[in-house]
Design an enzyme around this catalytic site. Structure first.
Site, mmCIF file in Angstrom:
data_model
loop_
_atom_site.group_PDB
_atom_site.id
_atom_site.type_symbol
_atom_site.label_atom_id
_atom_site.label_comp_id
_atom_site.label_asym_id
_atom_site.label_seq_id
_atom_site.Cartn_x
_atom_site.Cartn_y
_atom_site.Cartn_z
ATOM 1 N N ARG A 27 -10.243 3.656 20.813
ATOM 2 C CA ARG A 27 -8.796 3.524 20.702
ATOM 3 C C ARG A 27 -8.318 2.120 21.071
ATOM 4 O O ARG A 27 -7.199 1.744 20.731
ATOM 5 C CB ARG A 27 -8.113 4.541 21.638
ATOM 6 N N TRP A 74 -3.753 0.112 27.059
ATOM 7 C CA TRP A 74 -3.334 -1.140 26.420
ATOM 8 C C TRP A 74 -2.192 -1.710 27.257
ATOM 9 O O TRP A 74 -1.288 -0.972 27.663
ATOM 10 C CB TRP A 74 -2.790 -0.874 25.014
ATOM 11 N N GLU A 486 -2.499 6.431 -5.067
ATOM 12 C CA GLU A 486 -3.794 6.280 -4.408
ATOM 13 C C GLU A 486 -4.504 7.605 -4.194
ATOM 14 O O GLU A 486 -5.723 7.703 -4.403
ATOM 15 C CB GLU A 486 -3.616 5.596 -3.045
ATOM 16 N N HIS A 502 17.969 -1.227 -16.379
ATOM 17 C CA HIS A 502 17.369 -2.333 -17.124
ATOM 18 C C HIS A 502 16.012 -1.946 -17.707
ATOM 19 O O HIS A 502 15.146 -2.806 -17.892
ATOM 20 C CB HIS A 502 17.242 -3.563 -16.230
ATOM 21 N N LYS A 602 -11.828 0.889 1.911
ATOM 22 C CA LYS A 602 -10.900 0.705 3.024
ATOM 23 C C LYS A 602 -10.624 -0.775 3.264
ATOM 24 O O LYS A 602 -9.510 -1.175 3.548
ATOM 25 C CB LYS A 602 -11.479 1.355 4.284
#
Length: 607
Positions: A27, A74, A486, A502, A602
């Site tokens: 992580r 973090w 995707e 348009h 990826k």
């Protein structure tokens, strides 16, 4: 993403807590800590940097005890110091926390007014003070936590341990994952089942708003209304690939639902909520001297760059060029002396983008990069590294990496505007306030998952789908169409809403769903006018807006999706959620390989 593990057992827990943290290292983190109850006292060890530093601390000062909590952090509110590392201890309460407490400032001031002293710069410590304060009034741990949880705003998971109750852990989640594991006279808490895999295969996933009272004999789980509830105990399986998905069917789904937490953690690295300022890493140049910014990216990252162009020009009034990386070098761009070239990439290894970066360097540009891998090639070659903190993204279609990019770019736009004198202190404070609200708003958007799933079969039957939006919602239309292409293989196109007349309006008939992204605000009426042109020609409209927008324009729509009302600055982060969920559920309805779409890689490492 931060990591949590807690054990209440029959044997010593310190070493097993460390092993759990090792399984959470993926992580990302920059400090770690562990706390146990030893002879009626809370004993804690913490260290900056990698887990091995904490291991060395424990070798020098071992911890005993059969109950404990541990955390990888973090640096968010406050630098990555020992003092800011978790667990936090306040008057016999030890706590670890993932996520963000949005309203920590008023709660902190309330506790200070009661004479309480704070030892860290974190938002997390205030939760320990709140619980300790309730215990001081004579409440028991369970009652104290029940009082405190409704007062917390944001996205969070917590595990709490008590000096005077050595047979008890309490865990709670709101917008951040938390898992309960069941052993033989032992019970566990973890950020995900992967952390608990060596300890048990029997797990329960806490649902949104749940909190759990953990003893050696098991767990009693309550919902947000404090009603006791049952959560299924399942066998997680031996494969880590299966374990990491948690209770989600696909990695993409899991990663969509992780966004409130990872966006919160990313924002915390770029905001100083106590000072209400934006803070970027140190750099060797001044934004005030930058005459022009050139943004270069591919795919979903390019759409993040489109949103950033709106923000930078609106807030900083600096001219911005935007280029697809594969085209950048070959059009021989004119790059102004002293300019800043900003490159956006999840992996930091995308070949087209890396080649464009090196071309910009040769042309004398300062280089800034927004990447999710801070050790990547782009990161190493940058003058200014702006990491996202999305954690590993396994799904082939980018979701949480995209919204974390948006979070970083919003902070960057505010910083450039401040340095150029285009933003007052008060305006900066307002931007910080809006950004800190984004994770909770994204969490609210996720609550519409079931209704989006219900409409997916209708979209799945279509051969063509159009997406419309204006302003920063135009890139979101492009991103929505890309996601659908995707993973569901349906032809989809995104358009600026005003461009309908348009040309694309010729495609409209009753077999073409049109997804309209239109939060209420200055551009709403114009977008709705374009939507009504679609409806007048038999088009089936799905309107994604807030309550005010749905009330004003929701009639005659095939379906509506009601988002929370948010400031336009954070609308792209919030409205990313429904377009991702719609693409996901359509792909599931069609039976495609959601996590590994055909022909896609990826990280594209060849031109």
């Amino acid at each position: 993403m931060c990591g949590i593990i807690g054990i209440i057992g029959r044997e010593q827990v310190s070493e097993r807590l460390i092993q759990g943290l090792r399984r959470l290292e993926y992580r990302g983190y920059d400090s770690a800590g562990v706390c146990t109850v030893v002879d009626g006292a809370l004993e804690r060890r913490r260290a900056e940097g990698k887990l091995e530093n904490l291991v060395r601390v424990l070798e020098a000062e071992p911890l005993t005890g059969t109950i404990g909590i541990a955390h990888t952090r973090w640096a968010t509110h406050g630098a990555p110091t020992v003092g800011n590392a978790h667990p936090h201890i306040v008057d016999g309460v030890a706590l670890v926390h993932n996520g963000i407490i949005e309203n920590f400032r008023p709660l902190r001031e309330e506790m200070r007014a009661l004479g309480r002293h704070f030892e860290s710069e974190t938002d997390s410590e205030v939760v320990a003070h709140l619980v300790a304060n309730e215990l001081g009034k004579g409440l028991g741990p369970q009652e104290a936590v029940a009082v405190v949880l409704p007062r917390l705003e944001g996205a969070f998971a917590v595990s709490i341990m008590f000096r005077d109750y050595p047979d008890l852990l309490i865990g709670a989640r709101m917008g951040a994952p938390l898992t309960v594991g069941y052993g033989d006279r032992e019970t566990y808490l973890g950020s995900d089942a992967l952390a608990l895999a060596p300890l048990t295969q029997r797990i329960s996933y806490l649902e949104e708003g749940d909190w759990a009272v953990i003893t050696r004999d098991g767990a009693t789980i309550y919902d947000r209304a404090n009603h006791e509830v049952e959560r299924a105990v399942i066998t997680s399986g031996a494969s880590s690939a299966v374990i990491e998905k948690g209770n989600h069917r696909h990695f993409m789904q899991k990663e969509i639902f992780e966004q409130p937490v990872v966006v919160a953690q990313t924002l915390q690295s770029y905001l100083r909520p106590l000072e209400q300022k934006v803070a970027l890493p140190d750099m060797e140049f001044d934004f005030a001297d930058v005459p022009r910014i050139t943004i270069v990216a591919c795919g979903t990252s390019f759409y993040a760059g489109m949103v950033a162009k709106y923000w930078l020009e609106q807030f900083a009034r600096v001219p911005v060029e935007l280029d697809i990386a594969s085209e950048f070098r070959y059009r021989q761009p004119v790059l102004e002396a002293g300019g800043l070239a900003l490159f956006i990439s999840q992996s930091g290894e995308t070949a087209d983008t890396l080649a464009a970066l090196r071309h910009a360097r040769e042309q004398g540009q300062k280089i800034a990069v927004v990447v999710n891998v801070p050790t990547s090639s782009m990161a190493r070659e940058a003058d200014l590294l702006l990491p996202t903190h999305a954690g590993p993204e396994i799904g082939g279609a980018s979701t949480k990496a995209f919204t974390c990019q948006l979070a970083v770019l919003a902070a960057l736009a505010a910083k450039v505007a401040r340095d150029k004198g285009r933003l007052s202190e008060q305006e900066e404070r307002e931007i910080v306030a809006h950004l800190t609200q984004a994770p909770a708003a994204m969490n609210a958007a996720l609550r519409h998952d079931a209704e989006i799933e219900a409409m997916a079969p209708v979209i799945a039957r279509a051969r063509d789908v159009l997406y419309l939006g204006r302003g920063p919602d135009y890139p979101m239309a492009l991103e929505g169409a890309l996601k659908l292409k995707e993973i569901s293989y349906i032809h989809a196109e995104g358009y600026a809403a005003g461009e309908m007349k348009h040309g694309p309006i010729a495609l409209i008939d009753d077999d073409v769903p049109v997804i309209v992204i239109a939060p209420s605000g200055p551009l709403f009426e114009k977008t709705v006018s374009n939507m009504q042109e679609v409806q007048a020609r038999g088009g089936k409209v799905v309107l994604i807006s807030d309550y005010d927008g749905i009330q004003a324009a929701g009639d005659n729509c095939m379906a509506t999706i009601t988002m929370p009302k948010v400031h336009p600055l954070i609308a792209p982060l919030v409205y990313a959620v429904p377009v991702q969920l719609l693409a996901y559920h359509v792909a599931v309805a069609k039976g495609t390989d959601v996590d590994q779409p055909r022909n896609l890689a990826k990280s594209v490492t060849v031109e």
